[in-house]
Design a protein around this motif. Structure first.
Motif, PDB file in Angstrom:
ATOM      1  N   ARG A   8      12.333  -2.222  10.280  1.00 34.44           N
ATOM      2  CA  ARG A   8      11.572  -3.070  11.204  1.00 34.44           C
ATOM      3  C   ARG A   8      12.479  -4.165  11.767  1.00 34.44           C
ATOM      4  N   HIS A   9      13.278  -4.760  10.900  1.00 36.72           N
ATOM      5  CA  HIS A   9      14.211  -5.799  11.337  1.00 36.72           C
ATOM      6  C   HIS A   9      15.207  -5.229  12.347  1.00 36.72           C
ATOM      7  N   ALA A  10      15.692  -4.011  12.098  1.00 35.00           N
ATOM      8  CA  ALA A  10      16.637  -3.366  13.015  1.00 35.00           C
ATOM      9  C   ALA A  10      15.980  -3.095  14.371  1.00 35.00           C
ATOM     10  N   VAL A  11      14.703  -2.699  14.366  1.00 29.70           N
ATOM     11  CA  VAL A  11      13.976  -2.496  15.625  1.00 29.70           C
ATOM     12  C   VAL A  11      13.861  -3.824  16.370  1.00 29.70           C
ATOM     13  N   GLN A  12      13.505  -4.873  15.649  1.00 28.34           N
ATOM     14  CA  GLN A  12      13.339  -6.183  16.265  1.00 28.34           C
ATOM     15  C   GLN A  12      14.649  -6.721  16.837  1.00 28.34           C
ATOM     16  N   GLN A  13      15.768  -6.333  16.239  1.00 27.26           N
ATOM     17  CA  GLN A  13      17.081  -6.770  16.714  1.00 27.26           C
ATOM     18  C   GLN A  13      17.617  -5.867  17.824  1.00 27.26           C
ATOM     19  N   GLY A  14      16.905  -4.799  18.145  1.00 33.11           N
ATOM     20  CA  GLY A  14      17.323  -3.897  19.205  1.00 33.11           C
ATOM     21  C   GLY A  14      18.387  -2.896  18.781  1.00 33.11           C
ATOM     22  N   VAL A  15      18.598  -2.734  17.487  1.00 34.91           N
ATOM     23  CA  VAL A  15      19.604  -1.800  16.988  1.00 34.91           C
ATOM     24  C   VAL A  15      19.094  -0.369  17.059  1.00 34.91           C
ATOM     25  N   ILE A  16      17.807  -0.182  16.775  1.00 28.92           N
ATOM     26  CA  ILE A  16      17.164   1.125  16.854  1.00 28.92           C
ATOM     27  C   ILE A  16      15.859   0.976  17.624  1.00 28.92           C
ATOM     28  N   LYS A  17      15.309   2.090  18.057  1.00 25.31           N
ATOM     29  CA  LYS A  17      14.087   2.048  18.869  1.00 25.31           C
ATOM     30  C   LYS A  17      12.814   2.267  18.055  1.00 25.31           C
ATOM     31  N   TYR A  18      12.936   2.974  16.918  1.00 27.14           N
ATOM     32  CA  TYR A  18      11.746   3.328  16.143  1.00 27.14           C
ATOM     33  C   TYR A  18      12.036   3.151  14.662  1.00 27.14           C
ATOM     34  N   ASN A  19      11.052   2.683  13.919  1.00 24.18           N
ATOM     35  CA  ASN A  19      11.180   2.496  12.476  1.00 24.18           C
ATOM     36  C   ASN A  19      10.907   3.822  11.774  1.00 24.18           C
ATOM     37  N   MET A  20      11.960   4.464  11.334  1.00 22.83           N
ATOM     38  CA  MET A  20      11.858   5.781  10.686  1.00 22.83           C
ATOM     39  C   MET A  20      11.190   5.708   9.316  1.00 22.83           C
ATOM     40  N   ALA A  21      11.048   4.510   8.767  1.00 23.99           N
ATOM     41  CA  ALA A  21      10.457   4.368   7.437  1.00 23.99           C
ATOM     42  C   ALA A  21       8.933   4.312   7.472  1.00 23.99           C
ATOM     43  N   TYR A  22       8.337   4.238   8.669  1.00 27.79           N
ATOM     44  CA  TYR A  22       6.880   4.163   8.753  1.00 27.79           C
ATOM     45  C   TYR A  22       6.198   5.410   8.204  1.00 27.79           C
ATOM     46  N   ASP A  23       6.866   6.520   8.240  1.00 22.88           N
ATOM     47  CA  ASP A  23       6.242   7.772   7.825  1.00 22.88           C
ATOM     48  C   ASP A  23       6.579   8.171   6.392  1.00 22.88           C
ATOM     49  N   LEU A  24       6.837   7.194   5.535  1.00 25.50           N
ATOM     50  CA  LEU A  24       7.193   7.485   4.145  1.00 25.50           C
ATOM     51  C   LEU A  24       5.999   7.468   3.197  1.00 25.50           C
ATOM     52  N   ASP A  25       4.808   7.265   3.724  1.00 28.34           N
ATOM     53  CA  ASP A  25       3.621   7.294   2.862  1.00 28.34           C
ATOM     54  C   ASP A  25       3.508   8.657   2.196  1.00 28.34           C
ATOM     55  N   GLY A  26       3.202   8.661   0.925  1.00 26.43           N
ATOM     56  CA  GLY A  26       3.018   9.904   0.196  1.00 26.43           C
ATOM     57  C   GLY A  26       4.282  10.444  -0.460  1.00 26.43           C
ATOM     58  N   VAL A  27       5.432   9.828  -0.185  1.00 25.52           N
ATOM     59  CA  VAL A  27       6.683  10.297  -0.798  1.00 25.52           C
ATOM     60  C   VAL A  27       6.718   9.905  -2.276  1.00 25.52           C
ATOM     61  N   VAL A  28       6.258   8.703  -2.574  1.00 26.30           N
ATOM     62  CA  VAL A  28       6.245   8.212  -3.952  1.00 26.30           C
ATOM     63  C   VAL A  28       4.981   8.703  -4.636  1.00 26.30           C
ATOM     64  N   THR A  29       5.156   9.302  -5.800  1.00 23.70           N
ATOM     65  CA  THR A  29       4.015   9.793  -6.575  1.00 23.70           C
ATOM     66  C   THR A  29       3.220   8.607  -7.103  1.00 23.70           C
ATOM     67  N   PRO A  30       1.944   8.516  -6.752  1.00 28.11           N
ATOM     68  CA  PRO A  30       1.163   7.394  -7.278  1.00 28.11           C
ATOM     69  C   PRO A  30       0.948   7.535  -8.782  1.00 28.11           C
ATOM     70  N   ILE A  31       1.080   6.431  -9.465  1.00 33.11           N
ATOM     71  CA  ILE A  31       0.897   6.408 -10.910  1.00 33.11           C
ATOM     72  C   ILE A  31      -0.549   6.025 -11.193  1.00 33.11           C
ATOM     73  N   VAL A  32      -1.201   6.850 -11.976  1.00 32.31           N
ATOM     74  CA  VAL A  32      -2.582   6.563 -12.341  1.00 32.31           C
ATOM     75  C   VAL A  32      -2.564   5.613 -13.536  1.00 32.31           C
ATOM     76  N   THR A  33      -3.106   4.436 -13.326  1.00 27.31           N
ATOM     77  CA  THR A  33      -3.132   3.430 -14.384  1.00 27.31           C
ATOM     78  C   THR A  33      -4.355   3.657 -15.247  1.00 27.31           C
ATOM     79  N   GLN A  34      -4.125   3.687 -16.544  1.00 30.37           N
ATOM     80  CA  GLN A  34      -5.246   3.843 -17.465  1.00 30.37           C
ATOM     81  C   GLN A  34      -5.519   2.489 -18.100  1.00 30.37           C
ATOM     82  N   HIS A  35      -6.671   1.936 -17.798  1.00 32.03           N
ATOM     83  CA  HIS A  35      -7.051   0.655 -18.364  1.00 32.03           C
ATOM     84  C   HIS A  35      -7.676   0.887 -19.736  1.00 32.03           C
ATOM     85  N   HIS A  36      -7.353   0.007 -20.648  1.00 37.79           N
ATOM     86  CA  HIS A  36      -7.885   0.138 -21.998  1.00 37.79           C
ATOM     87  C   HIS A  36      -9.175  -0.665 -22.107  1.00 37.79           C
ATOM     88  N   PRO A  37     -10.181  -0.102 -22.733  1.00 40.88           N
ATOM     89  CA  PRO A  37     -11.450  -0.828 -22.863  1.00 40.88           C
ATOM     90  C   PRO A  37     -11.307  -1.991 -23.844  1.00 40.88           C
TER      91      PRO A  37
END
Length: 191
Positions: A94-123
């Protein structure tokens, strides 16, 4: 990451590298962070990001390069680091886009790459098991201060941080009152 470096052996102007853009973002954000937090972010980038894509021309980085990087970190089992790296990548791009270095933020489409961790709460501990807890606490072989803190907390029911960071000026020993303020001043070098 090795394959990424191997496929692009052309010399890149240093001011066009991902590492240069990341360092510029880091420097521009220093006023927002504590010194310790800034050091932690830079160490993370140096350890996990720069070896893989640091020398690449930022304009040639694609979403798949970033996804491979984040996925490799996640596959190592350090899921929280993978999540933070994904956030850092988004902010750097995003900073690179704002500085005019690149035109599009390639990191916007990284949703779902990281496996969500299911947190188990203890009663909460059932009341009928309180004698068992007290027995285990009395037989505890660790630090005496830890055992005493657990026993004290059974009487005052505070968050562990409120108990650990208590200050003498909060206690009125004559009146037998401990007043925990709604907001405490931070203790230097203590999270």
């Amino acid at each position: 990451p090795f394959q990424l470096r191997k496929t692009d052996n052309t010399a890149v102007d240093e001011s066009r590298t991902f590492q240069y853009a990341a360092t510029a973002w880091h420097t521009s954000s220093l006023k927002l962070w504590s010194d310790a937090h800034a050091d932690k972010i830079l160490t993370c980038l140096k350890r996990y990001v720069f070896p893989g894509i640091g020398a690449m021309d930022i304009a040639k980085i694609e979403t798949r390069h970033l996804a491979q990087l984040v996925k490799a970190i996640d596959d190592k089992g350090v899921h929280d680091v993978a999540g933070r790296v994904r956030q850092y990548l988004t902010k750097i791009m995003r900073h690179a886009v704002q500085q005019g270095v690149i035109k599009y933020n390639m990191a916007y489409d990284l949703d779902g790459v990281v496996t969500p961790i299911v947190t188990q709460h203890h009663p909460a501990l059932p009341l009928k098991r309180l004698p068992e807890l007290l027995e285990k606490m009395s037989n505890y072989k660790g630090r005496e201060l830890t055992r005493l803190a657990l026993e004290l907390n059974l009487h005052v029911f505070l968050r562990s941080s409120e108990l650990r960071l208590a200050r003498w000026d909060e206690f009125n020993l004559k009146a037998h009152i401990w007043t925990v303020p709604a907001k405490r001043e931070a203790v230097k070098n203590v999270r």
